[in-house]
Write a protein that holds these residues in place. Structure first.
Motif, PDB file in Angstrom:
ATOM      1  N   GLY A 285       0.829  -1.042   0.002  1.00  0.00           N
ATOM      2  CA  GLY A 285      -0.020  -0.019   0.102  1.00  0.00           C
ATOM      3  C   GLY A 285       0.810   1.387  -0.008  1.00  0.00           C
ATOM      4  O   GLY A 285       0.578   2.056  -0.652  1.00  0.00           O
ATOM      5  N   PHE A 286       1.902   1.384   0.808  1.00  0.00           N
ATOM      6  CA  PHE A 286       2.774   2.310   0.720  1.00  0.00           C
ATOM      7  C   PHE A 286       3.636   2.510  -0.581  1.00  0.00           C
ATOM      8  O   PHE A 286       3.562   3.745  -1.016  1.00  0.00           O
ATOM      9  N   ASN A 287       4.051   1.457  -1.280  1.00  0.00           N
ATOM     10  CA  ASN A 287       4.687   1.585  -2.484  1.00  0.00           C
ATOM     11  C   ASN A 287       3.511   2.046  -3.672  1.00  0.00           C
ATOM     12  O   ASN A 287       4.077   3.091  -4.174  1.00  0.00           O
ATOM     13  N   LEU A 288       2.353   1.609  -3.542  1.00  0.00           N
ATOM     14  CA  LEU A 288       1.374   2.121  -4.398  1.00  0.00           C
ATOM     15  C   LEU A 288       0.813   3.637  -4.209  1.00  0.00           C
ATOM     16  O   LEU A 288       0.827   4.367  -5.502  1.00  0.00           O
ATOM     17  N   ARG A 289       1.090   4.048  -2.935  1.00  0.00           N
ATOM     18  CA  ARG A 289       0.788   5.601  -2.705  1.00  0.00           C
ATOM     19  C   ARG A 289       1.950   6.390  -3.276  1.00  0.00           C
ATOM     20  O   ARG A 289       1.733   7.435  -3.638  1.00  0.00           O
ATOM     21  N   ILE A 290       3.059   5.881  -2.893  1.00  0.00           N
ATOM     22  CA  ILE A 290       4.249   6.701  -3.840  1.00  0.00           C
ATOM     23  C   ILE A 290       4.108   6.702  -5.111  1.00  0.00           C
ATOM     24  O   ILE A 290       4.370   7.833  -5.652  1.00  0.00           O
ATOM     25  N   ALA A 291       3.667   5.595  -5.812  1.00  0.00           N
ATOM     26  CA  ALA A 291       3.759   5.452  -7.255  1.00  0.00           C
ATOM     27  C   ALA A 291       2.593   6.513  -7.530  1.00  0.00           C
ATOM     28  O   ALA A 291       2.572   7.174  -8.646  1.00  0.00           O
ATOM     29  N   ASN A 292       1.547   6.412  -6.925  1.00  0.00           N
ATOM     30  CA  ASN A 292       0.294   7.384  -7.259  1.00  0.00           C
ATOM     31  C   ASN A 292       0.902   8.809  -7.044  1.00  0.00           C
ATOM     32  O   ASN A 292       0.533   9.749  -7.830  1.00  0.00           O
ATOM     33  N   PHE A 293       1.363   9.291  -6.185  1.00  0.00           N
ATOM     34  CA  PHE A 293       2.098  10.696  -5.813  1.00  0.00           C
ATOM     35  C   PHE A 293       3.207  11.140  -7.077  1.00  0.00           C
ATOM     36  O   PHE A 293       3.043  12.151  -7.612  1.00  0.00           O
ATOM     37  N   GLY A 294       3.809   9.966  -7.480  1.00  0.00           N
ATOM     38  CA  GLY A 294       4.848  10.289  -8.558  1.00  0.00           C
ATOM     39  C   GLY A 294       4.231  10.549  -9.695  1.00  0.00           C
ATOM     40  O   GLY A 294       4.538  11.464 -10.519  1.00  0.00           O
ATOM     41  N   CYS A 295       2.994   9.707  -9.945  1.00  0.00           N
ATOM     42  CA  CYS A 295       2.426   9.939 -11.206  1.00  0.00           C
ATOM     43  C   CYS A 295       1.690  11.248 -11.646  1.00  0.00           C
ATOM     44  O   CYS A 295       1.975  11.877 -12.446  1.00  0.00           O
ATOM     45  N   ILE A 296       0.999  11.763 -10.211  1.00  0.00           N
ATOM     46  CA  ILE A 296       0.498  13.067 -10.403  1.00  0.00           C
ATOM     47  C   ILE A 296       1.654  14.200 -10.644  1.00  0.00           C
ATOM     48  O   ILE A 296       1.405  15.286 -11.313  1.00  0.00           O
ATOM     49  N   LEU A 297       2.956  13.873  -9.903  1.00  0.00           N
ATOM     50  CA  LEU A 297       3.834  14.943  -9.922  1.00  0.00           C
ATOM     51  C   LEU A 297       4.446  14.996 -11.317  1.00  0.00           C
ATOM     52  O   LEU A 297       4.463  16.144 -11.825  1.00  0.00           O
ATOM     53  N   LEU A 298       4.688  13.785 -11.913  1.00  0.00           N
ATOM     54  CA  LEU A 298       4.969  13.942 -13.325  1.00  0.00           C
ATOM     55  C   LEU A 298       3.816  14.488 -14.361  1.00  0.00           C
ATOM     56  O   LEU A 298       4.283  15.025 -15.382  1.00  0.00           O
ATOM     57  N   ALA A 299       2.639  14.108 -14.123  1.00  0.00           N
ATOM     58  CA  ALA A 299       1.627  14.748 -14.913  1.00  0.00           C
ATOM     59  C   ALA A 299       1.646  16.358 -14.802  1.00  0.00           C
ATOM     60  O   ALA A 299       1.309  16.888 -16.086  1.00  0.00           O
ATOM     61  N   ILE A 300       2.013  16.869 -13.648  1.00  0.00           N
ATOM     62  CA  ILE A 300       1.944  18.499 -13.752  1.00  0.00           C
ATOM     63  C   ILE A 300       3.354  18.628 -14.593  1.00  0.00           C
ATOM     64  O   ILE A 300       3.253  19.736 -15.227  1.00  0.00           O
TER      65      ILE A 300
END
Length: 677
Positions: A285-300
């Motif tokens: 769950g922690f890894n997925l949340r980091i990946a989620n955060f990274g995807c949004i940051l890259l999208a920006i």
């Protein structure tokens, strides 16, 4: 003119409907993140907390789903121009991926009520359907889509977050809740020899002094494992295990610490059933949340570097940047609030180096439930009633239910649970023998204390419904008459305690029929007839008050011609209608309480505790679990206390033995058939 206004309104809606709904969806997500934690605090039962949260929870999914449907069926321009009134396809598909993030919901509220967890299959179907719609719209415009990279990134983050919510709902459903799904913290603790509770929480500490916060927190974790068996598997609990649980609870010395332990357990249960924390608090769950955060940051980053977005209308560009920044900010804020106020996280990350400070922080945290005990009594319910003509008019217009709701709001009150009241309840429940059967909890001690009274046989004739009414009316009559009562020095004032418990049980009977359904037989009919009897004795008027009603009812009391005459009237006052006869029995009960050797307020308070215990242990466990998301109930605390002490579990033990005997007989018959063949 009218047609022109209609056409203009339609054009305005077609141009701005998607934008407006996306802003509304974002606003609902923000509201839930900020105000959903209030559901387990002091204001949990306030209408200005419950109703807006309920509306926002239901609306959030509907708005996001409806907006995705609008985007899917949109006939907007496929090219981007700064003068186009409607957004182009590329940006619409990009916005649709954010709506999947919104459907994933905040971390601090995955379900509003316990029943919502059972709909995880429906949410899974919605996930697949919305992903299919979004992918279809994306692939349809892929060849000319210049925002394909940020769209894929946000779409991946949205799918992960919505899938996370589905997993949380599935794990909290009763089909899965009883299974042993534990976090890696427990597995690691078991490998290190620190113990495992089957709760998803570790016990990385040793227990010595039960007054220490660290030891109390460890005891809480040990007892939390008992909730699972209390909710979904009472037949599986062994006698030896129950004795160990009882012994663990009895090592806690004060009633205040016991209450704190029970409140933390219910707080943990709330987080398991209604938040994502047990799911995200794991390595995956922690890894997925980091990946989620990274995807949004890259999208920006990818969106800001693209020259294409400068061709957008200024409002659309600001809205897109707002969605991107809000996705990061709200996600971070949601986790921060969940972790800050979470007992689960504090215990799961209990480190030896800071365990004393962490334990003190958890144990000293206040207001895990509303701590309010609602009040309602039959005399106030009569005094604040409606004129007879108005009731007749409501019957004609079929508005009697609405009238009852209005009347309930006018009559209800509440008080904060006093530590002295809880202490009295705790020590009375603690004194009930562990081998007491479930049908012997009711009035067991009260009958013994009243064995010298002339009303002992009358009590034996009453069922629980009539007993509740008789004792409630008797308590209220005594309370109104004994206004000059003052306890002796250094003695507990049982009068207000008895009054509060009586009004609370009457409130549950009138306003919470789901809770009291297993113990109240034909309550509606009985209560209606007793109300009619009170109406006949003290007709309603604008100048009526509780004291006037009490005086008129007490005039029914027989003259004191000796105890024998009272005994005869008590048994012969039967017109074939036990419901209406309950009022007469309550008056006679007041008369005999005055003659009793025992001090009436303490006796009546003990009896109310036992009436509460009987209702608590008979109430269905899933109904108790439902109260956790509604602010909590005192009755649920009593139920959890009784389960830890093993009270009422003899019923389950007997049923378990019968099931095993039946299964043994079935297997023997099958073996005989096989040997005969």
């Amino acid at each position: 003119m009218a047609l022109s206004i209609t056409d203009n309104a339609k054009k305005l809606w077609d141009a701005w409907n998607i934008r407006g709904l996306i802003i509304l969806s974002l606003s609902l997500q923000t509201y839930l993140i900020l105000f959903a934690p209030l559901r387990k605090g002091r204001f949990a039962k306030k209408f200005y907390v419950r109703w807006p949260t309920w509306f926002a929870y239901l609306s959030a999914d509907w708005v996001a789903t409806y907006t995705i449907g609008l985007i899917f069926s949109s006939d907007s321009h496929s090219t981007c121009t700064s003068t186009s009134p409607s957004p182009p396809k590329d940006i619409l598909v990009f916005w649709a991926s954010f709506l999947l993030l919104h459907l994933g919901g905040p971390d601090n509220i995955t379900s509003y009520a316990l029943e919502d967890n059972e709909f995880w299959k429906r949410h899974l179907f919605v996930l697949l359907l919305q992903v299919a719609f979004t992918l279809y719209a994306f692939l349809k415009s892929f060849s000319k889509n210049e925002l394909w990279l940020p769209t894929i990134l946000v779409l991946f983050a949205g799918i992960m977050k919505y899938a996370e919510r589905n997993v949380a709902l599935f794990c909290a459903s009763f089909d899965h809740f009883g299974k042993d799904w534990v976090s890696p913290h427990v597995k690691r603790g078991a490998d290190e020899g620190k113990g495992e509770t089957g709760t998803g929480l570790p016990i990385p500490i040793q227990f010595h002094d039960t007054e220490d916060h660290t030891s109390l927190l460890g005891t809480t974790v040990q007892l939390f494992g008992n909730i699972k068996s209390a909710l979904v598997g009472p037949l599986l609990k062994k006698i030896e295990e129950q004795k160990r649980i009882r012994g663990t609870l009895l090592t806690i010395r004060s009633s205040g610490q016991v209450r704190k332990v029970l409140e933390i357990e219910l707080s943990l249960l709330y987080e398991v059933l209604h938040t994502k924390l047990p799911v995200i608090d794991s390595k995956s769950g922690f890894n997925l949340r980091i990946a989620n955060f990274g995807c949004i940051l890259l999208a920006i980053i990818t969106f800001s570097l693209a020259k294409w977005h400068y061709q957008l209308r200024e409002f659309d560009m600001l809205l897109t940047y707002g969605l991107l920044i809000a996705a990061l900010a709200l996600d971070s804020l949601s986790i921060m609030l969940l972790v800050k106020y979470s007992d689960w996280y504090a215990i799961a990350h209990f480190k030896d180096t800071v365990k004393k400070d962490a334990a003190s922080k958890v144990m000293e945290r206040q207001h895990r439930w509303c701590e309010e005990v609602p009040q309602l009594n039959c005399l106030t319910y009569h005094v604040k009633g409606m004129p007879v003509r108005l009731n007749e008019l409501a019957d004609i217009l079929h508005l009697r239910s609405l009238l009852k709701v209005i009347k309930g709001f006018r009559c209800e009150s509440s008080w904060i649970l006093d530590p002295k009241v809880w202490s009295f309840i705790y020590y009375e429940v603690r004194e009930i023998p562990a081998d007491t059967r479930i049908n012997e909890v009711w009035l067991e001690k009260g009958k013994k204390l009243l064995k010298d009274g002339k009303h002992k046989e009358m009590l034996g004739e009453l069922d629980y419904t009539q007993s509740l009414l008789v004792w409630h009316i008797a308590t209220e009559l005594c309370y109104q008459e004994d206004t000059n009562y003052k306890p002796e020095s250094n003695r507990t004032n049982y009068r207000p305690i008895c009054k509060h418990l009586s009004d609370y049980m009457f409130y549950l009977a009138v306003k919470q029929p789901t809770i009291m359904a297993p113990v109240l037989d034909n309550w509606s009919t009985v209560f209606k007839k007793i109300s009619e009897r009170i109406q006949s004795v003290a007709p309603w008027s604008f100048f009526l008050n509780e004291e006037n009603v009490s005086e008129k009812i007490l005039k029914m009391m027989p003259k004191e011609n000796g105890s024998d005459s009272v005994q005869v009237e008590m048994h012969n006052d039967d017109d074939g209608d036990n419901a209406k006869n309950s009022l007469s029995k309550a008056v006679l009960l007041v008369h005999n309480l005055k003659q009793a050797d025992h001090y009436p307020w303490k006796v009546m308070t003990i009896i109310w505790v036992e009436l509460m215990c009987y209702a608590a242990i008979n109430c269905r466990p899933n109904v108790h679990a439902q109260q956790i998301s509604q602010g909590g109930e005192l009755l649920t605390l009593v139920w959890l206390l009784m389960n830890h002490l093993g009270l009422g579990t003899e019923y389950y033990a007997t049923l378990r033995d019968k099931i095993r005997e039946y299964e043994r007989g079935e297997s023997e018959s099958e073996s005989e058939e096989d040997s005969g063949a």
